[in-house]
Scaffold this motif. Sequence first.
Motif, PDB file in Angstrom:
ATOM      1  N   GLY A 178       0.826  -1.208   0.000  1.00  0.00           N
ATOM      2  CA  GLY A 178       0.000   0.000   0.000  1.00  0.00           C
ATOM      3  C   GLY A 178       0.856   1.252   0.000  1.00  0.00           C
ATOM      4  O   GLY A 178       0.552   2.230  -0.700  1.00  0.00           O
ATOM      5  N   ALA A 179       1.944   1.227   0.775  1.00  0.00           N
ATOM      6  CA  ALA A 179       2.873   2.366   0.776  1.00  0.00           C
ATOM      7  C   ALA A 179       3.513   2.522  -0.600  1.00  0.00           C
ATOM      8  O   ALA A 179       3.721   3.645  -1.086  1.00  0.00           O
ATOM      9  CB  ALA A 179       3.945   2.161   1.845  1.00  0.00           C
TER      10      ALA A 179
ATOM     11  N   GLY B  86       1.097   4.223  -2.849  1.00  0.00           N
ATOM     12  CA  GLY B  86       1.067   5.654  -2.541  1.00  0.00           C
ATOM     13  C   GLY B  86       2.231   6.394  -3.175  1.00  0.00           C
ATOM     14  O   GLY B  86       2.060   7.488  -3.742  1.00  0.00           O
ATOM     15  N   GLY B  87       3.414   5.792  -3.108  1.00  0.00           N
ATOM     16  CA  GLY B  87       4.571   6.397  -3.760  1.00  0.00           C
ATOM     17  C   GLY B  87       4.418   6.457  -5.267  1.00  0.00           C
ATOM     18  O   GLY B  87       4.822   7.433  -5.907  1.00  0.00           O
ATOM     19  N   SER B  88       3.792   5.433  -5.848  1.00  0.00           N
ATOM     20  CA  SER B  88       3.570   5.413  -7.290  1.00  0.00           C
ATOM     21  C   SER B  88       2.646   6.545  -7.718  1.00  0.00           C
ATOM     22  O   SER B  88       2.877   7.202  -8.742  1.00  0.00           O
ATOM     23  CB  SER B  88       2.968   4.070  -7.705  1.00  0.00           C
ATOM     24  OG  SER B  88       3.835   2.998  -7.406  1.00  0.00           O
ATOM     25  N   VAL B  89       1.595   6.771  -6.943  1.00  0.00           N
ATOM     26  CA  VAL B  89       0.661   7.855  -7.262  1.00  0.00           C
ATOM     27  C   VAL B  89       1.383   9.198  -7.213  1.00  0.00           C
ATOM     28  O   VAL B  89       1.203  10.059  -8.091  1.00  0.00           O
ATOM     29  CB  VAL B  89      -0.538   7.835  -6.301  1.00  0.00           C
ATOM     30  CG1 VAL B  89      -1.402   9.089  -6.488  1.00  0.00           C
ATOM     31  CG2 VAL B  89      -1.381   6.581  -6.505  1.00  0.00           C
ATOM     32  N   ALA B  90       2.213   9.402  -6.189  1.00  0.00           N
ATOM     33  CA  ALA B  90       2.952  10.661  -6.063  1.00  0.00           C
ATOM     34  C   ALA B  90       3.882  10.869  -7.256  1.00  0.00           C
ATOM     35  O   ALA B  90       3.958  11.963  -7.826  1.00  0.00           O
ATOM     36  CB  ALA B  90       3.748  10.675  -4.761  1.00  0.00           C
TER      37      ALA B  90
ATOM     38  N   TRP C 119       5.005   0.937 -11.392  1.00  0.00           N
ATOM     39  CA  TRP C 119       3.737   1.309 -10.735  1.00  0.00           C
ATOM     40  C   TRP C 119       2.697   0.206 -10.910  1.00  0.00           C
ATOM     41  O   TRP C 119       1.933  -0.081  -9.986  1.00  0.00           O
ATOM     42  CB  TRP C 119       3.201   2.619 -11.313  1.00  0.00           C
ATOM     43  CG  TRP C 119       4.163   3.759 -11.247  1.00  0.00           C
ATOM     44  CD1 TRP C 119       5.247   3.868 -10.406  1.00  0.00           C
ATOM     45  CD2 TRP C 119       4.165   4.935 -12.051  1.00  0.00           C
ATOM     46  NE1 TRP C 119       5.918   5.039 -10.652  1.00  0.00           N
ATOM     47  CE2 TRP C 119       5.277   5.722 -11.647  1.00  0.00           C
ATOM     48  CE3 TRP C 119       3.349   5.409 -13.077  1.00  0.00           C
ATOM     49  CZ2 TRP C 119       5.559   6.955 -12.237  1.00  0.00           C
ATOM     50  CZ3 TRP C 119       3.636   6.634 -13.660  1.00  0.00           C
ATOM     51  CH2 TRP C 119       4.727   7.391 -13.239  1.00  0.00           C
TER      52      TRP C 119
END
Length: 380
Positions: free
Chosen positions: A112-113, A116-120, A140
């Motif tokens: 999940g983290a 989140g990094g992929s979205v950023a 991603w």
Amino acid sequence: MRAEPVSPADVNHPARGPLLVFAVLCLAGLAVAGDLTLIHTRVHASESYRSFCSISEAVNCDSVARSRWSIFLGLPVSVWGLVGYALMGALAATGLSARRGWPSGLLLLLSGAAVGGSVALALVSKLVLHSWCILCMASWTVNLLLFATALVAARRLGGPGSALRQDLSAAWRRRREAALALVVLAAGVGALWTRYPRYWQEARTGPGGHRVGEEHGAPWIGAAHPKVTVTLWNGHACEDCGAAHRRLRRLLGEHPEALRVVHRAASDDPLERAAWCAGRQERFWELEDALYRAEEDGVADPRVAAVRVGADPDALSRCAGSGKAARAVEDDLRLGRAHGVTAPPALELDGKVYGVDDGVAEVERRLGKAPAAAGDLWLR
């Protein structure tokens, strides 16, 4: 973490299949992150290097790798990816022979983290870099599949909350082993962080043997650790602009280890867009010098100047006509207006905007140099 003795029923726990898929996906993630790390190393080692995924301005792994966003907490993002995939893969491997579905809850948390990094990073690519990296997108995708697989495993164990509680309970029962594992992990990451070569920080040399680089999207030339940093808001096709450029370059020649000159566009001129594009080929200052020299003799042709400084004229022309180059210049203009720059040339020191004469005098004062005589102000 050491697995407990198992029975055949334990080995066939409901989450074993998803954990096996998770481990395979981690191997795929390691392969992608390894390729990204190799590209990151090569684009900083060679100005002429072009990777297989350098397809266009909009799809270009190399331009993403050269950006400051490719570094996170002192290491390339791809190296952090290698660490993350190795950690999650190792945890998944221990879960293949452990009881009660360990460590499905922890893997859901870690993946999940990663999502989140992929979205950023996707937002940075879209809104800041205006360029996409195929391998980054593959990473991603792997992260999303890891999260989905971990979610399936967790649901088979009563849901995400239940799976995470089981994992934390198992870690607490073996807290000494868990603590040792965390210490080993921290030591390994610390050793990697301290020993990994910071090749991207080694500024290359440009005209006059001065160091050059880019910070916050703006090219600079001069000292790596400057005593004085001055921003030149400049343009082309104006006599004063060329004079300001030459004045600061002469001053830089006298104080190479104390002065840094940063360039920002202060006019929406096609030559400014061409200069920005030359920066994508790591030839910004070379092209600026060539353009100003050509303007002294008449009209500057960016394609001719590009050939003279070793840049690709066709790539430069395509880039200069792109929306990406126009947006970069417009960003500078917007920033200049916010700082009070109304027309080129202008100098900025510590947020205060000066006319060229006053700005040069202030730079000289800070450098401990007597102001130049009036007859010395026009430089060739």
